[in-house]
Write an enzyme that holds these catalytic residues in place. Structure first.
Site, PDB file in Angstrom:
ATOM      1  N   LYS A 181       0.838  -1.193   0.000  1.00 38.33           N
ATOM      2  CA  LYS A 181       0.000   0.000   0.000  1.00 38.33           C
ATOM      3  C   LYS A 181       0.882   1.254   0.000  1.00 38.33           C
ATOM      4  O   LYS A 181       2.096   1.163   0.199  1.00 38.33           O
ATOM      5  CB  LYS A 181      -0.942  -0.005   1.207  1.00 38.33           C
ATOM      6  CG  LYS A 181      -1.882  -1.215   1.212  1.00 38.33           C
ATOM      7  CD  LYS A 181      -2.975  -1.117   0.158  1.00 38.33           C
ATOM      8  CE  LYS A 181      -3.605  -2.439  -0.202  1.00 38.33           C
ATOM      9  NZ  LYS A 181      -4.437  -3.051   0.796  1.00 38.33           N
TER      10      LYS A 181
HETATM   11  C1  LIG Z   1      -5.401  -4.114   1.206  1.00 34.76           C
HETATM   12  C2  LIG Z   1      -6.861  -3.895   1.326  1.00 34.76           C
HETATM   13  C3  LIG Z   1      -7.588  -4.252   2.482  1.00 34.76           C
HETATM   14  C4  LIG Z   1      -6.969  -5.025   3.607  1.00 34.76           C
HETATM   15  O1  LIG Z   1      -5.874  -4.382   4.186  1.00 34.76           O
HETATM   16  P1  LIG Z   1      -4.975  -5.194   5.233  1.00 34.76           P
HETATM   17  O2  LIG Z   1      -4.208  -4.092   5.901  1.00 34.76           O
HETATM   18  O3  LIG Z   1      -4.087  -6.098   4.428  1.00 34.76           O
HETATM   19  O4  LIG Z   1      -5.865  -5.923   6.149  1.00 34.76           O
HETATM   20  C5  LIG Z   1      -8.920  -3.934   2.550  1.00 34.76           C
HETATM   21  N1  LIG Z   1      -9.542  -3.316   1.529  1.00 34.76           N
HETATM   22  C6  LIG Z   1      -8.901  -2.976   0.399  1.00 34.76           C
HETATM   23  C7  LIG Z   1      -9.658  -2.283  -0.680  1.00 34.76           C
HETATM   24  C8  LIG Z   1      -7.546  -3.279   0.253  1.00 34.76           C
HETATM   25  O5  LIG Z   1      -6.917  -2.962  -0.874  1.00 34.76           O
END
Ligand SMILES: *Cc1c(COP(=O)(O)O)cnc(C)c1O
Length: 384
Positions: free
Chosen positions: A189
């Site tokens: 991210k």
């Molecule tokens: C990555 C992601 C999540 C989950 O995030 P984590 O921190 O890995 O639990 C939830 N929603 C979206 C749209 C994502 O891209």
């Protein structure tokens, strides 16, 4: 540039940390205090200030933040939450953690992968408790319209802001439109620390609940007892271990200082992609040019006009051109676990995007030369 083995020459995403990040983490490791404590408090305060919200509660994933947000919305057995299926599974699975049922609503279309407010309205029932909006790739979902719709029906609005730190709609940060905004700090991210998340809210009740439930609904934390604020605790609800640790908070705090600059570079690369890709036949991309400046530009989604060309294209990009791609996303309602649980559901616009989307490389240190290579590979393969 031919592929040189297992690793692609141009990855989908790549992370570069700076010396100040490494120093911040090393300092925590040397301090001997590793779990949630003063660095987490500092990170939360800095993130809340950055976002312009009253509270940021750090947790160990966005999935955990979504679970806590749905619990705060009162979601329990028998309740429904309207969610998009053009998202990562966590948006929907966190509803199931609460014993609730995710009700999938279609997206706006090929031009905008956001949940469609009219489709949401059509799925509201007396059992609906909340609506979840995903800001796909960093571009704002219509949370202004959804906010009004939720207010009209007495529903909570939960924003899945995993893609969109520091993005805005009408000058107001995404993640501050809903009752809670859930951010991800996962490795790939924009503001990555490995594993982590944040729940942001202006509502004291939501923040108190999240703070309590992230640590077993205990009335005091390890840091409170370490610093002598209290010597004991009670457990006053069914909580979880959703705590983040200090090295990750320190890394998040260090990286937060460069977030805006990082996103500005992403915007430049996104504009460049859009102008280079525009005249390639057989290919389109969602969201308007004017939305780029308000987006965090997390990823670069494109769609191919003919679904049957998508998978061969991805293989050719990888094997002939060394370009890694991904699919954002396979539709959640089509996954085995969801089909088995909820039965067949028809979401034509979501299904079309799930069959035509290709996510191409985007990260701040992607060079123009690499970008030209990706575009050239797409042009060559789609002409073939
Ligand atoms: C990555 C992601 C999540 C989950 O995030 P984590 O921190 O890995 O639990 C939830 N929603 C979206 C749209 C994502 O891209």
């Amino acid at each position: 540039m031919a592929s040189t083995g297992t690793f692609p020459d141009i990855p989908l995403f790549d992370l570069r940390l700076e010396q100040e990040d490494l120093d911040a983490v090393a300092e925590v490791l040397r301090s001997g205090w590793l779990t949630m404590g003063p660095r987490t408090q500092a990170f939360e305060a800095a993130f809340a200030e950055h976002l312009g919200c009253a509270h940021a509660v750090a947790v160990n994933s966005c999935t955990a933040a979504l679970h806590l947000a749905y619990l705060a919305a009162g979601v329990g057995p028998g309740d429904e939450v309207i969610v998009p299926a053009m998202t990562f599974a966590a948006t929907a699975s966190a509803v199931l953690y609460c014993g609730g049922t995710p009700v999938f609503a279609d997206i706006l279309g090929d031009h905008d992968f956001s949940i469609d407010p009219d489709a949401v309205r059509a799925k509201i029932t007396p059992r609906t408790k909340a609506v979840a909006a995903v800001h796909f790739a960093g571009y704002a979902a219509p949370v202004d319209t959804l906010r009004a719709l939720c207010d009209e029906h007495g529903l909570a609005l939960v924003e899945d802001v995993a893609h969109a730190p520091s993005a805005v709609l009408g000058g107001k940060k995404l993640g501050t439109w809903g009752d809670a905004g859930c951010f991800s700090l996962f490795s790939n991210k924009i503001l990555s620390v490995g594993e982590g998340g944040l729940l942001c809210t202006d509502d004291d009740r939501v923040a108190d609940l999240a703070r309590s439930l992230r640590s077993h609904a205990m009335t005091s934390g390890t840091w409170d007892r370490h610093t002598g604020r209290t010597t004991t605790y009670d457990v006053v609800g069914l909580g979880f271990n959703y705590r983040i640790d200090e090295p990750r908070s320190a890394l998040g705090l260090s990286r937060l200082g460069r977030l805006e600059a990082d996103i500005e570079i992403r915007r430049g690369l996104t504009r460049r992609y859009r102008s280079l890709l525009r005249d390639i036949p057989g290919l389109s991309f969602p969201f308007g040019d004017e939305t780029v400046e308000d987006s965090s530009c997390y990823v670069m989604p494109i769609t191919v006009d003919e679904p049957e060309r998508r998978d061969p294209l991805r293989i050719a990009l990888r094997e002939k051109h060394g370009v890694q791609t991904s699919v954002f996303y396979p539709a959640v309602h089509e996954f085995t676990a969801y089909r088995e649980r909820l039965g067949p559901i028809s979401l034509p616009r979501t299904e079309r995007v799930a069959r035509t989307e290709v996510t191409i490389p985007l990260f701040p240190h992607l060079t123009h030369e690499q970008q030209d290579h990706v575009v050239g590979a797409l042009r060559a393969e789609l002409a073939a």
